[in-house]
Design an enzyme around this catalytic site. Structure first.
Site, mmCIF file in Angstrom:
data_model
loop_
_atom_site.group_PDB
_atom_site.id
_atom_site.type_symbol
_atom_site.label_atom_id
_atom_site.label_comp_id
_atom_site.label_asym_id
_atom_site.label_seq_id
_atom_site.Cartn_x
_atom_site.Cartn_y
_atom_site.Cartn_z
ATOM 1 N N TYR A 158 0.897 -1.250 -0.013
ATOM 2 C CA TYR A 158 -0.097 0.040 0.044
ATOM 3 C C TYR A 158 0.993 1.421 -0.017
ATOM 4 O O TYR A 158 0.579 2.464 -0.623
ATOM 5 C CB TYR A 158 -1.019 0.044 1.193
ATOM 6 C CG TYR A 158 -2.313 0.911 1.075
ATOM 7 C CD1 TYR A 158 -3.204 0.544 -0.020
ATOM 8 C CD2 TYR A 158 -2.470 1.804 1.753
ATOM 9 C CE1 TYR A 158 -4.447 1.416 -0.137
ATOM 10 C CE2 TYR A 158 -3.728 2.617 1.900
ATOM 11 C CZ TYR A 158 -4.566 2.342 0.695
ATOM 12 O OH TYR A 158 -5.546 3.074 0.492
ATOM 13 N N LYS A 206 -3.136 8.509 2.572
ATOM 14 C CA LYS A 206 -4.341 8.571 3.279
ATOM 15 C C LYS A 206 -4.196 9.021 4.874
ATOM 16 O O LYS A 206 -5.103 9.675 5.331
ATOM 17 C CB LYS A 206 -4.735 6.875 3.509
ATOM 18 C CG LYS A 206 -5.443 6.492 2.307
ATOM 19 C CD LYS A 206 -6.637 7.143 1.689
ATOM 20 C CE LYS A 206 -7.124 6.247 0.480
ATOM 21 N NZ LYS A 206 -8.231 7.168 -0.176
HETATM 22 N N1 LIG Z 1 -12.030 -0.533 -2.280
HETATM 23 C C1 LIG Z 1 -11.181 -0.542 -1.122
HETATM 24 O O1 LIG Z 1 -11.038 -1.611 -0.526
HETATM 25 C C2 LIG Z 1 -11.183 0.994 -0.502
HETATM 26 C C3 LIG Z 1 -11.007 0.864 1.066
HETATM 27 C C4 LIG Z 1 -10.877 1.926 1.712
HETATM 28 C C5 LIG Z 1 -10.958 3.111 1.062
HETATM 29 N N2 LIG Z 1 -11.198 3.111 -0.599
HETATM 30 C C6 LIG Z 1 -10.954 4.369 -0.966
HETATM 31 O O2 LIG Z 1 -12.430 4.694 -1.513
HETATM 32 C C7 LIG Z 1 -12.197 5.779 -2.426
HETATM 33 C C8 LIG Z 1 -13.136 5.102 -3.949
HETATM 34 O O3 LIG Z 1 -12.212 4.217 -4.448
HETATM 35 P P1 LIG Z 1 -12.962 2.847 -4.787
HETATM 36 O O4 LIG Z 1 -12.298 1.699 -4.119
HETATM 37 O O5 LIG Z 1 -14.504 2.860 -4.873
HETATM 38 O O6 LIG Z 1 -12.358 2.540 -6.280
HETATM 39 P P2 LIG Z 1 -13.039 3.014 -7.820
HETATM 40 O O7 LIG Z 1 -11.891 2.709 -8.854
HETATM 41 O O8 LIG Z 1 -14.328 2.716 -7.895
HETATM 42 O O9 LIG Z 1 -13.063 4.635 -7.709
HETATM 43 C C9 LIG Z 1 -12.005 5.586 -7.885
HETATM 44 C C10 LIG Z 1 -12.463 6.591 -8.325
HETATM 45 O O10 LIG Z 1 -11.353 7.801 -8.436
HETATM 46 C C11 LIG Z 1 -11.367 8.481 -9.674
HETATM 47 N N3 LIG Z 1 -10.363 9.246 -9.987
HETATM 48 C C12 LIG Z 1 -9.145 8.727 -9.873
HETATM 49 N N4 LIG Z 1 -8.147 9.637 -10.290
HETATM 50 C C13 LIG Z 1 -8.954 10.803 -10.434
HETATM 51 C C14 LIG Z 1 -9.009 12.069 -11.108
HETATM 52 N N5 LIG Z 1 -7.694 12.555 -11.423
HETATM 53 N N6 LIG Z 1 -10.107 12.830 -11.326
HETATM 54 C C15 LIG Z 1 -11.206 12.508 -10.826
HETATM 55 N N7 LIG Z 1 -11.395 11.394 -10.386
HETATM 56 C C16 LIG Z 1 -10.386 10.434 -10.301
HETATM 57 C C17 LIG Z 1 -11.687 7.267 -10.382
HETATM 58 O O11 LIG Z 1 -12.306 8.038 -11.640
HETATM 59 C C18 LIG Z 1 -12.658 6.654 -9.754
HETATM 60 O O12 LIG Z 1 -14.140 7.014 -9.900
HETATM 61 C C19 LIG Z 1 -10.749 5.922 -2.628
HETATM 62 O O13 LIG Z 1 -10.297 7.020 -2.132
HETATM 63 C C20 LIG Z 1 -10.350 4.612 -2.079
HETATM 64 O O14 LIG Z 1 -8.741 4.855 -1.558
HETATM 65 C C21 LIG Z 1 -11.392 2.180 -1.006
#
Ligand SMILES: NC(=O)c1ccc[n+]([C@@H]2O[C@H](COP(=O)([O-])OP(=O)(O)OC[C@H]3O[C@@H](n4cnc5c(N)ncnc54)[C@H](O)[C@@H]3O)[C@@H](O)[C@H]2O)c1
Length: 240
Positions: A142, A149
């Site tokens: 990570y 984060k």
């Molecule tokens: N999936 C997990 O296990 C998890 C756990 C904890 C936190 N998160 C966090 O949740 C959030 C959403 O991620 P997710 O897991 O749903 O994945 P996801 O890939 O579905 O969503 C990530 C989003 O970020 C957007 N993005 C990336 N670069 C960008 C930019 N330059 N401009 C605009 N948008 C941009 C993408 O278009 C996408 O819609 C993130 O912050 C991720 O770190 C995810």
């Protein structure tokens, strides 16, 4: 902000807010994502382009939203990015460019979203971002995203202080691991999800609906006591 497909945590938020009768606007990163959204999002939901890599785009996006709806009550920021090469091996492998990119998209974007979002946000508004336990613990692969984060969670506290004078709350949800597009960038992500799920209370991973329900709560007046906090929504993984 951040619905890429039906697996996105932001899509769980979208569904939960829709169930509560919210009027929703989705922002998308570029045309490719817009095309994907138009296949499963209701036609009456407004779609606004916003690549957060450049704060000018964030400014333009909120100006567009203002022109379309006047004001808003809340924002969900579910956006993060790091080059996949930086999400493997050791933290010292990451170069400055990769580090900066991760910080700009995953951390500074919350500041620019708050900066321009607050200008059109009603009294009593709420901003929610998505974070992960890698901010506090050294999770395999990570690496710089964990550092980002940690910065994001600190950003939540500073923004919460500064936006309080406008009666806007800022909080984060620390979600358990879910298989989304973003997670597939992390090397050996399947192992990470497996381990994370094995440590939940019932061996089943948290769902995007559970994350979304918490986001809907945080946007609502039921959560006026929560300010600058990071809430775990991971079915207990962080405890075990
Ligand atoms: N999936 C997990 O296990 C998890 C756990 C904890 C936190 N998160 C966090 O949740 C959030 C959403 O991620 P997710 O897991 O749903 O994945 P996801 O890939 O579905 O969503 C990530 C989003 O970020 C957007 N993005 C990336 N670069 C960008 C930019 N330059 N401009 C605009 N948008 C941009 C993408 O278009 C996408 O819609 C993130 O912050 C991720 O770190 C995810």
């Amino acid at each position: 902000m951040g619905v890429a497909n039906k697996r996105s945590l932001a899509y769980g938020c979208y569904q939960a807010l829709q169930a509560q009768g919210a009027q929703l606007i989705l922002t998308y990163q570029n045309e490719r994502f817009k095309k994907s959204l138009s296949q499963f999002i209701d036609e009456d939901v407004q779609l606004v382009e916003c690549d957060v890599a450049d704060p000018e785009n964030v400014k333009t996006a909120f100006a567009t939203i203002k022109a379309q709806v006047g004001s808003i009550d809340g924002i969900i920021h579910a956006i993060a990015y790091a080059d996949p090469e930086a999400l493997s091996g050791e933290t010292t492998d990451a170069d400055l460019d990769a580090f900066e990119k991760a910080e700009v998209i995953s951390v500074y974007s919350l500041i620019s979203v708050a900066k321009y979002g607050r200008e059109i946000m009603n009294d009593g508004g709420s901003i929610v971002t998505l974070t992960y336990m890698g901010s506090e613990r050294a999770i395999p692969n990570y690496n710089i995203m964990g550092i980002a984060k940690a910065g994001l969670e600190a950003t939540v506290r500073y923004l919460a202080r500064d936006l309080a004078n406008q009666n806007i709350r800022v909080n984060a949800i620390s979600a358990g691991a879910v298989k989304t597009l973003a997670v597939t960038g992390v090397k050996d992500y399947s192992k990470l999800i497996e381990l994370s799920n094995s440590r939940t209370v019932d061996g089943e991973g948290v769902t995007i609906q559970e994350v979304g329900n918490t986001a809907a709560f945080l946007l609502s007046p039921l959560a006026t006591g929560l300010v600058g906090d990071t809430i775990y929504v991971d079915k207990g993984t962080h405890l075990m």
